[in-house]
Every structure is written in structure tokens, then in C-alpha cells.
Scaffold this active site. Structure first.
Site, PDB file in Angstrom:
ATOM      1  N   GLY A  70     -20.468  37.055   2.845  1.00 25.67           N
ATOM      2  CA  GLY A  70     -21.283  36.349   2.948  1.00 25.67           C
ATOM      3  C   GLY A  70     -22.266  37.761   2.458  1.00 25.67           C
ATOM      4  CB  SER A  71     -23.878  40.361   3.944  1.00 24.57           C
ATOM      5  OG  SER A  71     -24.299  39.935   4.941  1.00 24.57           O
ATOM      6  CG  ASN A 151     -29.173  31.292   8.714  1.00 27.82           C
ATOM      7  OD1 ASN A 151     -30.109  31.154   8.111  1.00 27.82           O
ATOM      8  ND2 ASN A 151     -29.008  32.669   9.732  1.00 27.82           N
ATOM      9  CD  GLN A 179     -24.246  29.142   9.690  1.00 29.41           C
ATOM     10  OE1 GLN A 179     -24.407  28.475   9.965  1.00 29.41           O
ATOM     11  NE2 GLN A 179     -24.587  30.438   9.858  1.00 29.41           N
ATOM     12  CB  SER A 199     -19.186  34.083   5.051  1.00 31.81           C
ATOM     13  OG  SER A 199     -18.233  34.695   6.172  1.00 31.81           O
ATOM     14  CG  HIS A 201     -17.315  35.094   9.951  1.00 27.52           C
ATOM     15  ND1 HIS A 201     -17.961  34.903  11.174  1.00 27.52           N
ATOM     16  CD2 HIS A 201     -17.682  35.295   8.627  1.00 27.52           C
ATOM     17  CE1 HIS A 201     -19.178  35.253  10.524  1.00 27.52           C
ATOM     18  NE2 HIS A 201     -18.758  36.061   8.984  1.00 27.52           N
ATOM     19  CB  THR A 237      -6.335  47.934  -1.514  1.00 29.43           C
ATOM     20  OG1 THR A 237      -6.571  48.959  -2.914  1.00 29.43           O
ATOM     21  CG2 THR A 237      -5.168  46.748  -1.167  1.00 29.43           C
ATOM     22  CB  CYS A 324     -36.296  39.190  24.290  1.00 31.45           C
ATOM     23  SG  CYS A 324     -36.983  40.002  25.189  1.00 31.45           S
TER      24      CYS A 324
END
Lengths: 396, 146
Positions: A70-71, A151, A179, A199, A201, A237, A324
Site C-alpha cells: 500500500g505505501s 486505518n 483498509q 495491500s 496482507h 522482478t 508510547c
């Protein structure tokens, strides 16, 4: 009990997709660019995968470009539109404040190169208003890029309406559908989408494969230079096994969109209702117009990372928009964009479900999350001040 | 794993959690905006920390640092507690990830703030230079604090 509730981060591979990939590792492992039969078998697999992706997106095979994910697709779509715009002296791009960083950071880069970027407000419910897109379009606008579904908070954007406005105004429209793909129906023609990123995955496909759909007639700019793969627009490839797995997983996901959505919506709403019983908690993003598997809440008086660690200890894997967890100082830009103050955004929890989650797991989540929230609140000086009336609650 | 076993132990089974009614010294450092607040309560008897409790809003390492730091100063003379460094807290936890070191700094500062509060309340003269202002969190470093 081990519950995986972070499907917006990544998903478990579909066993059908995994099986479909296997022969392309050690039997039909040829390079698709080679002329001998082992290469041509791989080339045929790529062809079939391209057709499968196209069929499920409502476009033609030659409008599908395989990428690493996706990126990369987001980067290439935006850069290409910017290059096209510059040729016509159009250097204004419209997007939203809560896009994925693959979009926002690409826009930041363009800004440094002299492009003007307008980031639209996403309002408290996390939804862009089409009329605000229309009002933002100028003579020199070369691209509108708005994500299909967010997302973090799962809110689904009025893509078809935005697409219609862009088409009427003659402005390119890109959507980051990472998403949404495999979870919501997509028809790029009907929805007036010029470019779309997805994407593998995120819908039970493998990591390392994605698609950039580009309406024919739009010239892409290469991000990766080299060989003539992907009609010369993306060198390297092809990752044949991953592309085969992606197509198989996408076909499977699209065939079950409605039944999966029905099941997930039921589980989602049950968990949301259960967790909103926690005092001083709030749902992030529109209740109705959201991905079927997305739950995102803020709990006042606690911090998200400690919440995640304790949930993990109880077997629940989830995510948070707390600073965090990312190693940065600021909490989620998405939660800030919908107006949550910093101290509230730190106490967020995202649970993202898939069709493999069960009602039993939902019940377990509804039982355990309140226990952990209470435990953390009992050691929080912020919570004490709120309880004793020294500070006032942000979340009523 | 992100954290050492010791951090996880102190995070999941924190020592000295709670408050002390009529504490002799209370120190609070951090900022909810940054996602970390630590509050230390001290009971002092004859210059010795008779009891110590803490409350923390923050991540796993912030809670573990508070727990470890309170263990390290419990029943110790104030003069010794004042020498506690964030490095010592982090080492006692078998290390913290680099971007979590500020949690141990908060623990050191919270203890110092509580001791300073005790000195002020009791009119005890002290060396101000040993009690720096909160400067541990990145927000302060970037001037975003206020």
C-alpha cells in the site's frame, strides 16, 4: 485464550491463498520475463492474478499495477499526479488531516518542493464532507486524495460522491483503500476513482504485495527505475508467489464481503456496547459509517501502552494510538484530527476484528477490558483527581 | 520482547502502589499531555523514609520505574534517596529501551520533588540546585510543555 484483534495491522493468511502460492516458490519459480516454459508459467500466473484483481475492482487488467504494498502504491499515485499537475502549472493537492503516513509524508515531501497542500477537516465523526472537497478545489488543483476507510477509527468516506465532484471538476482522484479492500464493495468505474491503492496482507493475503489501480490514460511516474516490468512503470522482478496469493485472497474476501460484514458488524456492535458501559469512555469515529470490524475507544485517566501490555498478558492482542506505542511524543494524528485532546488520545484502544473472530472471543474482550481499565485507573493520579473533583472529566 | 523480565514483573506486580494519607511529602511530575504523570507520597521518620507510595499514569516502563524507584528508597535515609539516579533505576530494571529512558528520569524527579515538598513544608533549609525543574519529557525539551 489467545485473541488476535489487530486485523487492521495485518491479518492471518488465508489457507487457500497460502496453498495457491506454494507451487510458485519451487515448481513454477521461473522469472515471468523469461521465454522458456517455466518463465511463461509464472507470466501466466501474473496475468490471471491481474485479471482477478481487475474483476473484483471493476476495471481492466491493464489498469492494475503490482507494487510491494500500500505505501508504495500511495507514493506512486501521488507523485504521478504531482508530476502531471506540474506540466500544467497545477501544484495544489487536497487531502485530509487523518490520512495514513504513506500519504501524509509524501505530501510533506511535495510541499517542500513547492506544492501547496490543503488538508481537509474530518470533523468529530471522522468523515469528510463532499461539499468541503468541492469548495477546496481550485483552478490549480491537480489531485484530491482521500482514504476510503481510516486505518485507526475505521470511518468510511463518501468516496463515490467525492469521485463525482472530482470528475466534474476535471481533477484526479486517488483513494488509499488499504483498509477497505476486501472488506467493502469497490467499483472504481461507478465510484469515479482514478487511482486506488490496496495491500494484500490486510485481507488475509501475504505481506509484500499490493496494487495501484490507475485509470487508463493517466501516465504514471516511476518510483523504481530498471526493467520493463509492469508496462515499464514499476521495475523489478515481480513477487510472483505473493501476487498469486494476493489475488486468491482478494477473490475469496470479495466473494464473502456481505456475509463477513454482517458477522463482524454484529460482533463489533456487541463489543462497542459492552465497552461503552465503562464509565467515561467514548467511541472514536462515526458509529454507523465505519468498517465492520473496527472498534476504537478512549478511556479517560489511563494510558494506552500499559493497557495493551496488560491485555496481551490476558491473551488479547490489540493496538493503541498512544504516543508510547510508537516511540513518538505525540499521540495518534487521527485522534487529534477528530478533536480528541492529547491526554484522552493517549488512552485509546483499537480492536480490529476479522471473520475468524468468534462471539466467545467478543464476550471475553467485554469481560477483560473493563477489568484492566479499572486496574490502571486505580493506580492513576489523573483518575484520582477526576474522581475527587479536582479536575473535570473530558469524557462525560 | 520490548521489555526485560524485570520491567514486566514490576509492571504487572507493582510494589508500593497507592497513596499515603497525611503524607509528609508529595511530589508530582510529568504532564498528561505527554502521557506520563508520576506522583510519589512519602512518610518520613527521623530523616528516614518510613513509607513510600506511588500513583502513575503512563506506559509500562513508567509504572515499572515508579515501582522500582520506590523499592530502592524505602526505609533509606533522605540523604541516600536524594542520590538515586535515573540510571540506577534503569539498571535495576535490567535496562529500558532508549526511547523509554525518560520514564526513569521521571521517577528520579518525582522522588526529588516529594523530598523538596517535605523540606518546604517543614521549613528545612536545602540546596535548591539539587532539585532541578522538570525537564525530562520531550515536550519540555521541545518547549511544548505549557
Amino acid at each position: 485464550m489467545k485473541i488476535y484483534a489487530d486485523n487492521a495491522a495485518t491479518t492471518k493468511m488465508s489457507s487457500t491463498a497460502k496453498e495457491a502460492m506454494l507451487p510458485y516458490f519451487d515448481i513454477m519459480y521461473g522469472n515471468p520475463s523469461s521465454l522458456y516454459s517455466a518463465g511463461q508459467e509464472a507470466a501466466e500466473a501474473l496475468y490471471r492474478a491481474r485479471e482477478t484483481m481487475a474483476k473484483n475492482l471493476g476495471c481492466e487488467g491493464r489498469e492494475i499495477y503490482f507494487t510491494s504494498g500500500g505505501s508504495e502504491a500511495d507514493n506512486q499515485a501521488i507523485i504521478s499526479a504531482a508530476v502531471l499537475g506540474e506540466k500544467n502549472n497545477k501544484k495544489h493537492i487536497i487531502s485530509t488531516a487523518f490520512e495514513h503516513h504513506a500519504v501524509l509524508h509524501t505530501l510533506d515531501k511535495l510541499k517542500k518542493q513547492g506544492y501547496e497542500i490543503t488538508l481537509l477537516d474530518v470533523h468529530e465523526n471522522g468523515i469528510v464532507l463532499p461539499k468541503e472537497v468541492e469548495a477546496a478545489i481550485r483552478e490549480d488543483t491537480c489531485l484530491v486524495t482521500v482514504m476510503y476507510a481510516n486505518n485507526e477509527i475505521g470511518t468510511v468516506q463518501p468516496i463515490e460522491e467525492i469521485g463525482k465532484i472530482c470528475r466534474e471538476k476535471g481533477v484526479l482522484f486517488h483513494t488509499d483503500a488499504v483498509q477497505a479492500a476486501g472488506h467493502l464493495h469497490i467499483d472504481v468505474r461507478k465510484q469515479n476513482i482514478d487511482m486506488l491503492s490496496l495491500s494484500a496482507h490486510k485481507f488475509h493475503g501475504p505481506k509484500g504485495a499490493g496494487v495501484l489501480y490507475v485509470k487508463k490514460g493517466i501516465t504514471l511516474t516511476n518510483i523504481i527505475e530498471g526493467g520493463a516490468q509492469e508496462r515499464g512503470k514499476r521495475a523489478g522482478t515481480e513477487n510472483v508467489p505473493a501476487i498469486v496469493g494476493m489475488a486468491e485472497a482478494f477473490n475469496e474476501a470479495c466473494a464473502h464481503i456481505d456475509e463477513n460484514a454482517e458477522k463482524l458488524t454484529m460482533l463489533r456492535d456487541k463489543i462497542i456496547a459492552g465497552l461503552l458501559n465503562i464509565p467515561h469512555s467514548v467511541l472514536n469515529g462515526d458509529h454507523i459509517r465505519r468498517l465492520p470490524g473496527n472498534i476504537n475507544l478512549c478511556f479517560e485517566g489511563i494510558e494506552g501502552e500499559s493497557l495493551l501490555l496488560l491485555l496481551d498478558a490476558k491473551g488479547i492482542m490489540a493496538s493503541s494510538g498512544s504516543a508510547c506505542t510508537s516511540g513518538s511524543l505525540d499521540p495518534s494524528h487521527v485522534l487529534l484530527a477528530i478533536g480528541r485532546p492529547h491526554e484522552i488520545a493517549h488512552g485509546s484502544l483499537r480492536l480490529s476484528l476479522c471473520e475468524y473472530n468468534t462471539e466467545e472471543e467478543a464476550d471475553y474482550i467485554i469481560e477483560k477490558v473493563p477489568e484492566v481499565v479499572e486496574y490502571l485507573r486505580n493506580m492513576s493520579p489523573v483518575w484520582r483527581d477526576l474522581k475527587e473533583g479536582k479536575k473535570s472529566y473530558v469524557i462525560q | 520482547m520490548l521489555y526485560s523480565e524485570k520491567v514486566m514483573d514490576h509492571f504487572t506486580h507493582p510494589r508500593n502502589v497507592g497513596i499515603i494519607e497525611n503524607a509528609d511529602g508529595i511530589g508530582e511530575v510529568g504532564n498528561a499531555k505527554c502521557g506520563d504523570i508520576m506522583k510519589i507520597y512519602l512518610k518520613i521518620k527521623d530523616g528516614i523514609i518510613d513509607n513510600v507510595k506511588f500513583e502513575t499514569f503512563g506506559c509500562g516502563s513508567a509504572i515499572a520505574s515508579s515501582s522500582m524507584a520506590t523499592e530502592m528508597i524505602k526505609e533509606k535515609p533522605l540523604s541516600e534517596a536524594l542520590t538515586l539516579t535515573n540510571k540506577a533505576v534503569a539498571e535495576a530494571l535490567d535496562g529500558l529501551p532508549a526511547h523509554k529512558m525518560h520514564c526513569s528520569v521521571l521517577a528520579e524527579e518525582a522522588i526529588k520533588a516529594a523530598i523538596e515538598d517535605y523540606y518546604k513544608k517543614n521549613g528545612i533549609a536545602y540546596d535548591k540546585s539539587r532539585f532541578p525543574d522538570c525537564e525530562s519529557c520531550g515536550y519540555c525539551a521541545e518547549g511544548k510543555c505549557k
